[in-house]
Write a protein that holds these residues in place. Structure first.
Motif, PDB file in Angstrom:
ATOM      1  N   ALA A   1      54.796  24.073  40.385  1.00 11.41           N
ATOM      2  CA  ALA A   1      53.331  23.986  40.405  1.00 11.41           C
ATOM      3  C   ALA A   1      52.706  25.364  40.562  1.00 11.41           C
ATOM      4  CB  ALA A   1      52.886  23.067  41.533  1.00 11.41           C
ATOM      5  N   ILE A   2      53.292  26.208  41.393  1.00 10.56           N
ATOM      6  CA  ILE A   2      52.783  27.578  41.558  1.00 10.56           C
ATOM      7  C   ILE A   2      52.920  28.348  40.254  1.00 10.56           C
ATOM      8  CG2 ILE A   2      53.248  29.763  42.723  1.00 10.56           C
ATOM      9  CD1 ILE A   2      53.987  28.101  45.212  1.00 10.56           C
ATOM     10  N   LEU A   3      54.050  28.173  39.580  1.00 10.01           N
ATOM     11  CA  LEU A   3      54.254  28.843  38.289  1.00 10.01           C
ATOM     12  C   LEU A   3      53.222  28.393  37.266  1.00 10.01           C
ATOM     13  CD1 LEU A   3      56.219  30.601  36.489  1.00 10.01           C
ATOM     14  CD2 LEU A   3      57.217  28.410  35.836  1.00 10.01           C
ATOM     15  N   VAL A   4      52.997  27.097  37.169  1.00  9.42           N
ATOM     16  CA  VAL A   4      52.056  26.566  36.187  1.00  9.42           C
ATOM     17  C   VAL A   4      50.635  27.025  36.490  1.00  9.42           C
ATOM     18  CG1 VAL A   4      50.997  24.439  35.352  1.00  9.42           C
ATOM     19  CG2 VAL A   4      53.477  24.610  35.545  1.00  9.42           C
ATOM     20  N   PHE A   5      50.232  26.967  37.745  1.00 16.01           N
ATOM     21  CA  PHE A   5      48.864  27.377  38.079  1.00 16.01           C
ATOM     22  C   PHE A   5      48.662  28.879  37.909  1.00 16.01           C
ATOM     23  CE2 PHE A   5      48.682  23.349  40.642  1.00 16.01           C
ATOM     24  CZ  PHE A   5      47.770  22.727  39.787  1.00 16.01           C
ATOM     25  N   SER A   6      49.677  29.666  38.209  1.00 12.53           N
ATOM     26  CA  SER A   6      49.521  31.108  38.012  1.00 12.53           C
ATOM     27  C   SER A   6      49.392  31.437  36.525  1.00 12.53           C
ATOM     28  CB  SER A   6      50.683  31.865  38.643  1.00 12.53           C
ATOM     29  OG  SER A   6      51.898  31.503  38.027  1.00 12.53           O
ATOM     30  N   TRP A   7      50.180  30.758  35.659  1.00 11.76           N
ATOM     31  CA  TRP A   7      50.042  30.993  34.227  1.00 11.76           C
ATOM     32  C   TRP A   7      48.716  30.463  33.692  1.00 11.76           C
ATOM     33  CZ3 TRP A   7      52.048  34.298  31.081  1.00 11.76           C
ATOM     34  CH2 TRP A   7      53.261  34.871  31.405  1.00 11.76           C
ATOM     35  N   MET A   8      48.208  29.404  34.275  1.00 14.89           N
ATOM     36  CA  MET A   8      46.875  28.918  33.881  1.00 14.89           C
ATOM     37  C   MET A   8      45.819  29.977  34.172  1.00 14.89           C
ATOM     38  SD  MET A   8      46.750  25.649  32.754  1.00 14.89           S
ATOM     39  CE  MET A   8      45.336  24.834  33.419  1.00 14.89           C
ATOM     40  N   ILE A   9      45.946  30.613  35.323  1.00 20.21           N
ATOM     41  CA  ILE A   9      44.995  31.677  35.659  1.00 20.21           C
ATOM     42  C   ILE A   9      45.137  32.829  34.680  1.00 20.21           C
ATOM     43  CG2 ILE A   9      44.461  33.427  37.394  1.00 20.21           C
ATOM     44  CD1 ILE A   9      45.120  31.281  39.503  1.00 20.21           C
ATOM     45  N   PHE A  10      46.383  33.230  34.397  1.00 16.62           N
ATOM     46  CA  PHE A  10      46.599  34.347  33.486  1.00 16.62           C
ATOM     47  C   PHE A  10      46.089  34.052  32.078  1.00 16.62           C
ATOM     48  CE2 PHE A  10      50.171  35.853  36.329  1.00 16.62           C
ATOM     49  CZ  PHE A  10      49.451  36.941  36.780  1.00 16.62           C
ATOM     50  N   LEU A  11      46.237  32.811  31.618  1.00 11.83           N
ATOM     51  CA  LEU A  11      45.897  32.497  30.234  1.00 11.83           C
ATOM     52  C   LEU A  11      44.478  31.986  30.033  1.00 11.83           C
ATOM     53  CD1 LEU A  11      49.230  30.817  29.145  1.00 11.83           C
ATOM     54  CD2 LEU A  11      48.435  33.116  28.661  1.00 11.83           C
ATOM     55  N   VAL A  12      43.806  31.522  31.087  1.00  9.69           N
ATOM     56  CA  VAL A  12      42.481  30.928  30.935  1.00  9.69           C
ATOM     57  C   VAL A  12      41.403  31.803  31.550  1.00  9.69           C
ATOM     58  CG1 VAL A  12      41.063  28.935  31.540  1.00  9.69           C
ATOM     59  CG2 VAL A  12      43.411  28.598  30.802  1.00  9.69           C
ATOM     60  N   VAL A  13      41.652  32.363  32.698  1.00 12.21           N
ATOM     61  CA  VAL A  13      40.604  33.073  33.441  1.00 12.21           C
ATOM     62  C   VAL A  13      40.558  34.554  33.081  1.00 12.21           C
ATOM     63  CG1 VAL A  13      39.824  33.699  35.751  1.00 12.21           C
ATOM     64  CG2 VAL A  13      40.736  31.425  35.320  1.00 12.21           C
ATOM     65  N   ILE A  14      41.707  35.198  33.028  1.00  7.95           N
ATOM     66  CA  ILE A  14      41.734  36.656  32.882  1.00  7.95           C
ATOM     67  C   ILE A  14      41.388  37.138  31.462  1.00  7.95           C
ATOM     68  CG2 ILE A  14      43.251  38.668  33.048  1.00  7.95           C
ATOM     69  CD1 ILE A  14      44.499  37.367  35.473  1.00  7.95           C
ATOM     70  N   PRO A  15      41.883  36.533  30.352  1.00 12.72           N
ATOM     71  CA  PRO A  15      41.564  37.078  29.022  1.00 12.72           C
ATOM     72  C   PRO A  15      40.076  37.166  28.699  1.00 12.72           C
ATOM     73  CG  PRO A  15      43.435  35.649  28.854  1.00 12.72           C
ATOM     74  CD  PRO A  15      42.920  35.501  30.242  1.00 12.72           C
ATOM     75  N   PRO A  16      39.219  36.191  29.016  1.00  8.65           N
ATOM     76  CA  PRO A  16      37.796  36.392  28.731  1.00  8.65           C
ATOM     77  C   PRO A  16      37.192  37.556  29.511  1.00  8.65           C
ATOM     78  CG  PRO A  16      38.225  34.074  29.116  1.00  8.65           C
ATOM     79  CD  PRO A  16      39.472  34.811  29.440  1.00  8.65           C
ATOM     80  N   LYS A  17      37.666  37.771  30.722  1.00 12.91           N
ATOM     81  CA  LYS A  17      37.156  38.899  31.500  1.00 12.91           C
ATOM     82  C   LYS A  17      37.573  40.224  30.877  1.00 12.91           C
ATOM     83  CE  LYS A  17      36.978  36.580  35.958  1.00 12.91           C
ATOM     84  NZ  LYS A  17      35.614  36.842  36.343  1.00 12.91           N
ATOM     85  N   VAL A  18      38.794  40.289  30.363  1.00 13.07           N
ATOM     86  CA  VAL A  18      39.266  41.522  29.738  1.00 13.07           C
ATOM     87  C   VAL A  18      38.567  41.743  28.402  1.00 13.07           C
ATOM     88  CG1 VAL A  18      41.299  42.643  28.749  1.00 13.07           C
ATOM     89  CG2 VAL A  18      41.475  41.454  30.930  1.00 13.07           C
ATOM     90  N   MET A  19      38.402  40.674  27.615  1.00 14.26           N
ATOM     91  CA  MET A  19      37.786  40.823  26.301  1.00 14.26           C
ATOM     92  C   MET A  19      36.291  41.108  26.391  1.00 14.26           C
ATOM     93  SD  MET A  19      40.294  40.665  24.325  1.00 14.26           S
ATOM     94  CE  MET A  19      39.546  40.529  22.720  1.00 14.26           C
ATOM     95  N   ALA A  20      35.659  40.780  27.514  1.00 11.63           N
ATOM     96  CA  ALA A  20      34.235  41.059  27.678  1.00 11.63           C
ATOM     97  C   ALA A  20      33.980  42.507  28.071  1.00 11.63           C
ATOM     98  CB  ALA A  20      33.642  40.133  28.736  1.00 11.63           C
ATOM     99  N   HIS A  21      35.046  43.252  28.340  1.00  7.97           N
ATOM    100  CA  HIS A  21      34.885  44.656  28.725  1.00  7.97           C
ATOM    101  C   HIS A  21      34.399  45.473  27.531  1.00  7.97           C
ATOM    102  CE1 HIS A  21      35.675  48.439  30.701  1.00  7.97           C
ATOM    103  NE2 HIS A  21      36.351  48.827  29.636  1.00  7.97           N
ATOM    104  N   THR A  22      33.403  46.296  27.746  1.00  6.96           N
ATOM    105  CA  THR A  22      32.914  47.175  26.692  1.00  6.96           C
ATOM    106  C   THR A  22      33.045  48.608  27.147  1.00  6.96           C
ATOM    107  OG1 THR A  22      30.672  47.065  27.557  1.00  6.96           O
ATOM    108  CG2 THR A  22      31.265  45.478  25.830  1.00  6.96           C
TER     109      THR A  22
END
Length: 55
Positions: free
Chosen positions: A11-32
């Motif tokens: 469960a920790i593995l799945v939730f950590s990958w969910m954070i990496f794949l759902v939360v972090i990429p939009p924040k990185v791609m919004a960087h200008t």
């Protein structure tokens, strides 16, 4: 041996990958960048040959 029980760690593995794949990429791609590169002209720069004596 409780280390081999996959229930909490999977469960920790799945939730950590969910954070990496759902939360972090939009924040990185919004960087200008503050200094966006400007397109250069398409004409080729004129180069001059060197006049060096080779002796």
């Amino acid at each position: 041996m409780p280390q081999l029980n996959p229930a909490p760690w999977f469960a920790i593995l799945v939730f950590s990958w969910m954070i990496f794949l759902v939360v972090i990429p939009p924040k990185v791609m919004a960087h200008t960048f503050p200094n966006e590169p400007t397109p250069q002209s398409t004409e080729k720069a004129k180069t001059n040959p060197w006049n060096w004596p080779w002796h």
